[in-house]
Design a protein around this motif. Structure first.
Motif, PDB file in Angstrom:
ATOM      1  N   THR A 289       3.813  -4.200   1.870  1.00 48.08           N
ATOM      2  CA  THR A 289       3.231  -2.664   1.605  1.00 48.08           C
ATOM      3  C   THR A 289       1.843  -2.575   1.810  1.00 48.08           C
ATOM      4  OG1 THR A 289       3.362  -2.760  -0.793  1.00 48.08           O
ATOM      5  CG2 THR A 289       5.225  -1.903   0.152  1.00 48.08           C
ATOM      6  N   TRP A 291       0.111  -2.631   4.320  1.00 45.28           N
ATOM      7  CA  TRP A 291      -0.152  -1.685   5.514  1.00 45.28           C
ATOM      8  C   TRP A 291      -0.523  -0.169   5.192  1.00 45.28           C
ATOM      9  CZ3 TRP A 291       2.623   2.841   6.842  1.00 45.28           C
ATOM     10  CH2 TRP A 291       4.022   2.815   6.490  1.00 45.28           C
ATOM     11  N   ARG A 293      -1.520   0.622   2.108  1.00 43.15           N
ATOM     12  CA  ARG A 293      -2.789   0.856   1.307  1.00 43.15           C
ATOM     13  C   ARG A 293      -3.956   0.764   2.366  1.00 43.15           C
ATOM     14  NH1 ARG A 293       0.337  -2.239  -1.879  1.00 43.15           N
ATOM     15  NH2 ARG A 293      -0.392  -4.309  -1.131  1.00 43.15           N
ATOM     16  N   GLU A 299      -8.124   6.356   5.160  1.00 43.92           N
ATOM     17  CA  GLU A 299      -8.476   7.739   5.412  1.00 43.92           C
ATOM     18  C   GLU A 299      -9.151   8.376   4.269  1.00 43.92           C
ATOM     19  OE1 GLU A 299      -4.279   9.298   4.992  1.00 43.92           O
ATOM     20  OE2 GLU A 299      -3.576   8.530   6.817  1.00 43.92           O
TER      21      GLU A 299
ATOM     22  N   PRO B  34       3.997   0.820  -3.148  1.00 43.11           N
ATOM     23  CA  PRO B  34       2.605   0.271  -2.531  1.00 43.11           C
ATOM     24  C   PRO B  34       1.210   0.545  -3.599  1.00 43.11           C
ATOM     25  CG  PRO B  34       3.532   1.919  -1.108  1.00 43.11           C
ATOM     26  CD  PRO B  34       4.419   1.662  -2.215  1.00 43.11           C
ATOM     27  N   PHE B  35       1.453   1.661  -4.564  1.00 43.23           N
ATOM     28  CA  PHE B  35       0.355   2.027  -5.519  1.00 43.23           C
ATOM     29  C   PHE B  35       1.282   1.886  -6.719  1.00 43.23           C
ATOM     30  CE2 PHE B  35      -1.121   3.710  -1.578  1.00 43.23           C
ATOM     31  CZ  PHE B  35      -2.469   3.228  -1.576  1.00 43.23           C
ATOM     32  N   TRP B  94       8.132   1.185   3.652  1.00 42.36           N
ATOM     33  CA  TRP B  94       7.486   2.361   3.032  1.00 42.36           C
ATOM     34  C   TRP B  94       7.617   3.584   4.124  1.00 42.36           C
ATOM     35  CZ3 TRP B  94       7.118   4.027  -1.953  1.00 42.36           C
ATOM     36  CH2 TRP B  94       6.186   5.238  -2.046  1.00 42.36           C
ATOM     37  N   GLY B  95       7.440   3.148   5.371  1.00 41.78           N
ATOM     38  CA  GLY B  95       7.597   4.123   6.345  1.00 41.78           C
ATOM     39  C   GLY B  95       8.734   4.908   6.624  1.00 41.78           C
ATOM     40  N   TRP B 144       3.287  12.637   1.517  1.00 38.44           N
ATOM     41  CA  TRP B 144       3.380  11.579   1.905  1.00 38.44           C
ATOM     42  C   TRP B 144       3.511  11.408   3.446  1.00 38.44           C
ATOM     43  CZ3 TRP B 144       1.650   6.798   1.258  1.00 38.44           C
ATOM     44  CH2 TRP B 144       1.056   6.525   0.098  1.00 38.44           C
ATOM     45  N   ARG B 147       0.155  12.240   5.124  1.00 37.07           N
ATOM     46  CA  ARG B 147      -0.760  11.385   4.733  1.00 37.07           C
ATOM     47  C   ARG B 147      -0.450  10.030   5.963  1.00 37.07           C
ATOM     48  NH1 ARG B 147      -1.439   8.673  -1.071  1.00 37.07           N
ATOM     49  NH2 ARG B 147      -2.888  10.102  -1.598  1.00 37.07           N
ATOM     50  N   LEU B 148       0.727   9.767   6.092  1.00 35.40           N
ATOM     51  CA  LEU B 148       1.128   8.841   6.863  1.00 35.40           C
ATOM     52  C   LEU B 148       0.611   9.191   8.338  1.00 35.40           C
ATOM     53  CD1 LEU B 148       4.410   7.132   5.439  1.00 35.40           C
ATOM     54  CD2 LEU B 148       2.064   6.293   5.305  1.00 35.40           C
ATOM     55  N   GLU B 150      -1.394  10.984   9.359  1.00 36.82           N
ATOM     56  CA  GLU B 150      -2.774  11.093   9.814  1.00 36.82           C
ATOM     57  C   GLU B 150      -3.335   9.750  10.376  1.00 36.82           C
ATOM     58  OE1 GLU B 150      -5.063  12.442   6.502  1.00 36.82           O
ATOM     59  OE2 GLU B 150      -3.995  14.069   6.080  1.00 36.82           O
ATOM     60  N   SER B 151      -2.793   8.757  10.318  1.00 38.11           N
ATOM     61  CA  SER B 151      -3.220   7.686  11.221  1.00 38.11           C
ATOM     62  C   SER B 151      -2.310   7.307  12.111  1.00 38.11           C
ATOM     63  CB  SER B 151      -3.486   6.368  10.143  1.00 38.11           C
ATOM     64  OG  SER B 151      -2.283   5.913   9.544  1.00 38.11           O
ATOM     65  N   GLU B 153      -1.038   4.011  12.830  1.00 39.93           N
ATOM     66  CA  GLU B 153      -0.281   2.910  12.497  1.00 39.93           C
ATOM     67  C   GLU B 153       0.846   3.681  11.356  1.00 39.93           C
ATOM     68  OE1 GLU B 153       0.139  -0.175  12.472  1.00 39.93           O
ATOM     69  OE2 GLU B 153       1.156  -0.769  10.751  1.00 39.93           O
ATOM     70  N   GLY B 154       0.553   4.467  10.643  1.00 36.07           N
ATOM     71  CA  GLY B 154       1.437   5.273   9.590  1.00 36.07           C
ATOM     72  C   GLY B 154       2.300   6.222  10.400  1.00 36.07           C
ATOM     73  N   ARG B 157       4.874   4.233  12.321  1.00 34.93           N
ATOM     74  CA  ARG B 157       6.030   3.737  11.591  1.00 34.93           C
ATOM     75  C   ARG B 157       7.020   4.849  10.687  1.00 34.93           C
ATOM     76  NH1 ARG B 157       5.502  -1.594   8.828  1.00 34.93           N
ATOM     77  NH2 ARG B 157       3.620  -2.642   9.439  1.00 34.93           N
TER      78      ARG B 157
END
Lengths: 301, 228
Positions: A289, A291, A293, A299, B34-35, B94-95, B144, B147-148, B150-151, B153-154, B157
């Motif tokens: 995980t 990636w 973070r 962001e 992840p968090f 997570w994706g 979520w 948020r993903l 926005e990038s 990579e995110g 996925r």
């Protein structure tokens, strides 16, 4: 405001004074706090692993809800505790790196396997009971931010004990097979439980007591645990696997078989039966995980 | 439990099984998200889903007899009516997890609106209660997904997950609800265009289902007739 010399600082904490995050403190005090509180946070986080797999196996909807809530509490405790460590100067990332590289420690009980649903009950009841004795003593910790979060933590832990006791009660009054599962789990957990509060170092020689990070000695905590729980365990008709265990009515002290302190040292320095597997699992899930973070923190930056 | 249930009860079992199994899959993230904040959030969502499952099982048990626990744990694997979407094992991805989360919540919103309109007052009342809680799940899922997205990579996925899981999400619903889901997804997830595909229909279970059932029921099976 704390005194500015080490001598006066020690007098301050030893006479019951507290210390805030922004106060001056001796380097040794800060270092000991970080190490101690970090280990507590690590224990909450590693304590999640032996129980989380049993969320998936919980035998009723109610147990599944209760166990999920318990494990969720522990993840929440780790979060709170790591925040205190962060304020003392060690960021969460560094804490987690040191944990998974084996550089820092976590509590002995979380290095052992969880074999049956009986273990789940024994952990929630007795491991949490042992833990709450240590944690209640931390309500008087000289470091005030840590003492404050301990209120919430103790309050939640007291529910875990009730949940654990309820799991055990249901099983010992169930089928003979269920009763057997509980007795076997108790047999497995008794030794680690007796090691839980640490060796019998006298409080006045314990540096953690010297700085009033802890407010009681190890043996005092263990005696309190035995006083509170041996009668309850016996009341359920369970047998405690220690032939030497008995209370001296004259002194009010419990006698017991001396735990193998070398085993304790060996286990908490990374050689417990489940240490490598659990740290490996934690490392692997953290890598998988990473990636997320990276993306989220980029962001935020 | 072997003869087919009447349609209204079968509908309740579908809802209950979906929520139970999704809650089960969500709780696989407990302790390894992840968090730490997401450990807590996903555990909380899992608990709500399991709570909803219990409420639906209780309603189904009015007709079928037995208890919510017996319906949740004591059926044979082939008797469960869960949709393949909720059965897929997605840890530690997570994706894909967020893709399922957002697709499920959007589909579930359509379904819960139908439940609220049920002629059975108990069922409709439960729909009202559930909707209040699911609103938070939708916010979490949308947050979520955004948020993903926005990038680079995110988004890559997440969109890969949405593409893979879209036929499964369609299979959660029936009839014109599927068209509504297509429109809702296009509106809420502007970075994803739902393709025209054959839905993965409910009825067949995914490969991972057998292992899930084994694990979910193993403690109960370890001491038959026990009380837990």
């Amino acid at each position: 405001m704390t005194p500015r010399t080490e001598e006066a600082f020690i007098e301050h904490v030893q006479s019951g004074g507290q210390v805030e995050a922004t106060d001056w403190m001796p380097d040794e005090y800060r270092a000991r706090l970080v190490k101690f509180i970090e280990m507590h946070g690590n224990s909450e986080l590693m304590g999640v692993l032996p129980e989380r797999e049993w969320i998936l196996r919980a035998p009723t909807l109610q147990r599944k809800l209760a166990l999920t809530a318990k494990v969720q509490d522990e993840a929440g405790h780790a979060q709170l505790i790591y925040r205190v460590v962060e304020d003392l100067g060690k960021p969460r990332d560094a804490v987690l790196e040191d944990l998974i590289s084996g550089k820092s420690k976590f509590h002995n009980v979380f290095h052992y396997p969880t074999k049956t649903w009986g273990d789940v009950g024994v952990i929630a009841w007795l491991v949490d009971a042992a833990a709450i004795i240590s944690q209640k003593a931390l309500l008087k910790c000289s470091y005030a931010p840590y003492a404050r979060i301990m209120k919430k933590i103790c309050w939640e832990e007291s529910f875990h004990i009730l949940h654990g006791r309820d799991v055990i009660l249901a099983m010992v009054t169930g089928t003979p097979k269920q009763r057997e599962l509980v007795q076997e789990a108790l047999d497995r957990w008794w030794k680690p439980l007796m090691m839980f509060h640490g060796n019998q170092i006298p409080a006045e020689k314990d540096p953690m007591f010297h700085w009033r990070i802890k407010s009681q000695g190890n043996e005092e905590a263990r005696q309190q645990f035995l006083d509170g729980y041996v009668p309850q365990i016996r009341e359920l008709g369970l047998e405690i696997p220690d032939p030497k265990l008995r209370k001296d009515e004259a002194t009010g002290r419990w006698a017991y078989t001396e735990p193998d302190w070398d085993e304790l040292r060996h286990v908490v320095t990374g050689h417990g039966p489940m240490t490598a597997e659990r740290l490996g699992f934690r490392r692997a899930s953290r890598d998988e995980t990473a990636w997320v973070r990276d993306v989220v923190l980029a962001e935020a930056a | 439990m072997s003869s087919p249930a009447p349609p209204a009860v079968d509908h309740l079992l579908r809802l209950a099984d979906d929520e139970l199994i999704l809650g089960w899959r969500d709780s696989e993230w407990t302790g390894i998200a992840p968090f730490l904040e997401e450990d807590v959030a996903f555990s909380s969502i899992a608990q709500t889903e399991i709570g909803h499952a219990r409420a639906f099982y209780e309603l189904a048990a009015r007709e079928l007899g037995g208890t919510a626990d017996e319906l949740a744990f004591d059926r044979r694997p082939e008797e469960y009516r869960s949709s393949p979407l909720v059965e897929l094992r997605l840890v530690h991805d997570w994706g894909r997890t967020i893709a399922r989360h957002v697709l499920y919540e959007l589909a579930d919103a359509i379904r819960i609106a139908e439940v609220k309109g049920s002629p059975d007052p108990d069922v409709a009342g439960l729909g009202e209660k559930i909707e209040r809680e699911e609103a938070y799940h939708r916010m979490h899922a949308q947050m979520w997904a955004d948020r993903l997205a926005e990038s680079e990579e995110g988004r890559k996925r997440l969109v890969a997950g949405l593409e893979e899981l879209w036929p499964y999400a369609l299979g959660l619903l029936e009839g014109e609800a599927r068209e509504r889901l297509t429109a809702d997804v296009a509106e809420r997830l502007p970075f994803f265009t739902p393709p025209e595909v054959e839905p993965v229909e409910r009825g067949e279970h995914v490969d991972e289902w057998a292992a899930l059932w084994e694990e979910m029921t193993m403690v109960r099976r370890s001491a038959p007739g026990g009380q837990w």
